[in-house]
Scaffold this motif. Sequence first.
Motif, PDB file in Angstrom:
ATOM      1  N   GLY A  27      -5.634   7.882 -12.239  1.00  0.00           N
ATOM      2  CA  GLY A  27      -4.271   7.494 -12.827  1.00  0.00           C
ATOM      3  C   GLY A  27      -3.538   6.112 -11.726  1.00  0.00           C
ATOM      4  N   LEU A  86     -10.610  14.345 -18.380  1.00  0.00           N
ATOM      5  CA  LEU A  86     -10.960  15.290 -17.457  1.00  0.00           C
ATOM      6  C   LEU A  86     -11.219  16.591 -17.893  1.00  0.00           C
ATOM      7  N   VAL A  96      -6.581  12.545 -20.311  1.00  0.00           N
ATOM      8  CA  VAL A  96      -5.469  12.156 -19.117  1.00  0.00           C
ATOM      9  C   VAL A  96      -5.045  10.792 -19.148  1.00  0.00           C
ATOM     10  N   THR A  97      -5.483   9.852 -20.001  1.00  0.00           N
ATOM     11  CA  THR A  97      -5.382   8.380 -19.928  1.00  0.00           C
ATOM     12  C   THR A  97      -3.885   8.044 -19.767  1.00  0.00           C
ATOM     13  N   LEU A 152      -1.384  10.184 -18.687  1.00  0.00           N
ATOM     14  CA  LEU A 152      -0.833  10.848 -17.505  1.00  0.00           C
ATOM     15  C   LEU A 152      -0.686  10.221 -16.426  1.00  0.00           C
ATOM     16  N   PRO A 161      -0.613   9.948 -12.182  1.00  0.00           N
ATOM     17  CA  PRO A 161      -1.660  10.648 -11.151  1.00  0.00           C
ATOM     18  C   PRO A 161      -1.155  12.136 -10.641  1.00  0.00           C
ATOM     19  N   ARG A 180      -2.631  14.745 -12.907  1.00  0.00           N
ATOM     20  CA  ARG A 180      -4.123  14.815 -13.246  1.00  0.00           C
ATOM     21  C   ARG A 180      -4.944  15.864 -12.548  1.00  0.00           C
ATOM     22  N   THR A 205      -6.344  15.256  -9.453  1.00  0.00           N
ATOM     23  CA  THR A 205      -7.559  14.810  -8.983  1.00  0.00           C
ATOM     24  C   THR A 205      -7.337  15.031  -7.346  1.00  0.00           C
ATOM     25  N   THR A 209      -1.538  11.288  -5.703  1.00  0.00           N
ATOM     26  CA  THR A 209      -2.663  12.198  -6.291  1.00  0.00           C
ATOM     27  C   THR A 209      -2.576  13.680  -5.865  1.00  0.00           C
TER      28      THR A 209
END
Lengths: 629, 276
Positions: free
Chosen positions: A50, A61, A66-67, A69, A71, A74, A76, B177
Motif C-alpha cells: 500500500g 490479501l 485491500v486495493t 486500503l 498501508p 493492510r 503487512t 506498514t
Amino acid sequence: MSIVITKLTKRFGKNLVVNNLSAEVNDGELFVLLGGSGSGKSTILRIIAGLTQPNTGTIVLNGKDVTALPPQARGTGFVFQNYSIFRHMTAAENIQFGLRIRRIPGAQRRQRSEELLDLVGLAGLGARFPDQLSGGQQQRVALARALAYQPAVLLLDEPFGALDVKIRAQLRRTLKDIQRRLKVTTILVTHDQEEAFELADQIGVIERGSLIETGSPEDLYHRPRTEFVANFIGGSNVLTAQTHGDRMRIGSADLPLPQGSRRNGSQMPVRILFRPETVLLQAEPFAVDSGVIVLGQGRITERVFAGSQQRIRLELEGLQGDRPLVGERHYGQRAAQIEAVRPSELHPQFHFVKGQKLWVGLTQYHILEASGFKILICSEEGRGDEAIAEFGFRLAETAGGRSTILTVVDSAASESSTREKLERLRGLWLERLGDLELRIRQGTPIEEILLEVQESHYDLVILGRHARSHETMGLGKTVRHLLEQLRMPVLIVQKPRSTLARILICSAVGEPGKADVHIGGRLASLTGALATVLHVGHPGETPEQRRRAEQHLHAALSTLEAMGVTSESKIREEPALEHILREVEEGEYDLVVIGAPAPRATRRLRWHDLAEQIVKGAHRPVLVVPMVE
Amino acid sequence: MTTNTQGNSSRTSGLLPVSFLLMVLLPLLLMPLGAIYVFAVRGGLSGFLATLRQPDAQFALRFSLLIAFSTSLLNGVLGTFTAYVLAKHRFQGREALSVIVNLPVAIPTVVVGTSLLLLWGPIGLLGQFLDPVGIQPMFAPFGVLLAHLFVTFPYMLGAVKPVLDELEVTYEEAAYTIGANRWQAFRFVILPALRGGLFSGSLLTFAHSLGEFGATVMVSGNLRLRTQTAPLYIFAQFEAGNIATANSVAAILATLSFVLFFVLLRFTERRSQRLT
C-alpha cells in the motif's frame, strides 16, 4: 490463497513499470520475485504493502480486497533493504512499536519482544540502540519488528542487499527457519538467483514489469518454458535443432521429439536447452551403445577456474545454433559455443587445456517453448489496409509467430465498426495462425502505438505506407515519428509481397550493423528464406576500410550460417541508393533490411533520406532496424 | 622527511599570525564585550542591582524573555511544519517557497519593520480595515511578536530541514506498514529523530529574538512598560544619558547570550561526537 494479485499496472509518467501482472501466492509459501534492476519487482512489493498506488488492478490479501486500503490497514510486515530501524528506539522498543500502536498492554508487549528477539537470534540485546548493532543485527531487528504484530503477509525488499556475503548466508538461513516455523506467507524480492534458489518455494521471474514465468526453483532451472528464463537463471547452452516429422536433428544426432512438443510444420527450428553441468566431455569418442547424444568434437577455447568448479568453453563446428552468454551474443562466429562445468579437484584425473579437442555429448536436454516472432500489425482505419494486414499474417504464419493487429480509432463511435471489420479478418486467418489478437485503442496513432509496444513485447512492428503519401515527399508523419521513437525493428510495407523467399540485408550506411544481420537472419531462419548481405563501399575507400568491410561481411555470413541460414554476400560501390534499388529489382527480393545508425542529428537526416528513397523506390517491404546499445 | 620538517616549522612559526590575529580581534571583538562589564559594575554591585530594580528595566527584561520564549515556541511549531512539508512533499512552486522562507535572513531588519507597518499599521494594507474596529496590531506586544516571528523564521527551518532531508522515506513508510497513522508516525518516529534539530533551532531563535532591534524599534513604537524590549530599553537609556542603567541591562543580555551560546556549542559538539 494468501496473496492474489490481479492485472496490476503501474506507470510512472510515461514509463510502464508494472505491466498487467497477475500472480498468486499460496498460504505459508515463500515466493521470490526474481528480476534485474529496474524490472519493477520492488514496485510490486510496495503496491502490495500500500506504499504505492497502482493505476489498475487489485490486491487481495487473505481473501480481502485491500486495493483501496492505506498501508496501516493492510497488516503487512515490510522489511526494507536499508533496515529503516528507528534510531531513537532500542531494539526492543522497535519490535514493540507495532504492539504499542495497537495498544497492547506493556507486560504482554515485553514478553512478545523477548520471544521475537529470541526467534531472530538477538536474545539479550533488546536494550541496545541501532547504532550499537551491526547491519546484520539491525536487519534481524527489522524482521522481528515486522513479525511482532503477526502480519497477514511478510514482504521483504532485497533484505540482504546491503550485507556482506557471510552475514547474508547466515541471515538467509534464519529467515528460512523462521518462515518455515511461523508459516507466514512471504514475498521476497531479489536480483540474486542464488538467494532465490535457496529460499523460494516458488520463484516468479520478472522482466520489464511482466511476470515471465513462475515455478519451483527446480522447474525453472531444469524445465523453463522460455529462453529468457533459461538464460536468466544459471548458465545455459541453447542450441537450435531442426525438426523433421516427429524427430529432430541436432549435430550428428537424430532424436525423437518428446511428446507435446510436436508441431505440424514439416521443418521447424526448436530451441533446446542443456545446462553446463550436464555436458559430457571426453577424449575418446562415445561408445555407440552408451545412449549419449553426441554433439561432435569441440575445441576448448577457454578454461576458467571459479573456486569450487572450473568452467570450460568449447567451440563446436558443424552445429547450428548459438550460445547466448548472458548479455552477449557471439557475433561472427560460425561455430556453436558450448559451456561445460566440472568440479575443481586437488589432484585432477584430467587436465583441461586450451586448444584441446574433446568429444562433447549429452544425456539430458530440455525443449524450450517456441519463442516465435511476435508481430504487431498497425492497421489504419478506413484506408483499405487489409492487404498490409494480410501480409503481416502471412509473415507471422511463415515465421511461426504470434501476431496482434492494432487499429487506433479517434472516437468511441467508430470502434464497433472497426471491431466488426477486424473480427471478420480474424475469422479468415484464425485457423492458419492460431494465435491472433485484436487490439483497438482510442487516441492519436503515434501515442497509442508507442503505448502498445511498451505494454506487450514485440519483435517487430509492421506499418503501412499509403498511396496517399506518395504525393507528399516523405514517409508520412506517423511513420517518421514512430521510426524515431520505437527503437525496435519496424517493417514499412507499401506493396505487400506474397512470398518471403529472399531477404536482402544492406549494410550501406553507418557502421556495419549487427542488429540487422541478427534480425534478418532470425527471419530467414524462421521462414527458410535465402539471405543476401550487401555492402556498399565508398569509391575512395582505403585498403584498411575495404578490409574491415570484408571482415564484417565474413562475420555476418558466419553468423547467418550459425543460425542455419543459407546466405551470400555482395559488395557494391556508391552511389548506395542506385545499387540497392538495382539489386532489389534484379534479385527479386521480398524484403529489404537496412540498419539505422544511432540517432545523431546529422546522420539521421542522411539516413532518413536513404530509407525514404529505398522505401519509395524499391516497392518492397523494408525492415528498418535501429542500432541497439 | 621534507614535508615533516615543513609541517613542524609552519607550526612553530604560527606564533606570529596568532598574535597578529589577537591584535586585530582584541579591539574588534573582545574589548567591546569587556567594556560592557567594566561599565556595568562601575557603580558597585549595589548600583548595578539598583538600576536593575527599576520597573522599566524589569519590564524590558521580562518582556524580552517572554517574546523570545513565545517566538521560539511558535516558530518551533511553524518551522518544523514548514520543513516537513518542504522536505516530504513535491509540489509546484516548492523551490520558490524554500527560497522565500529563507528570505528573512537576507532582508535588513529595519526593512522588515517597515514592511510590517505598511501591512498592519493604521494606514497599512490590512491595518486600515482593522483600525476602525479598534484592532491595532502595531505598537503593541503582538506587533513585536509578529516582527520577531518574521525575523527568526529561517533559524528553526535551517536546523530541522537538513535532519528531515536525511531521514529516508522508508523510515516513515516503515511506520505506516507497522500500522501507525500519519500523526503517530510523526509523533513517535519523525519527531524524536528531530529532537537535536529542534533544540538547536529553538536556542538560535531564542538568542536572535533576545537581541532583535531593527524590526522591533519600528513596530513597537518603543512604548515603555508596554512594548519596550531590553535592547530598546538599552538604546533609550543611552540616548537619555543614563549610561550605567543601559550597561546593567546590556551586561545581563550579554551574559544570557553567552550562556545560550555555550549550551548550543556543547550540544552540537556532543552530537557530532556521537555521530562519528
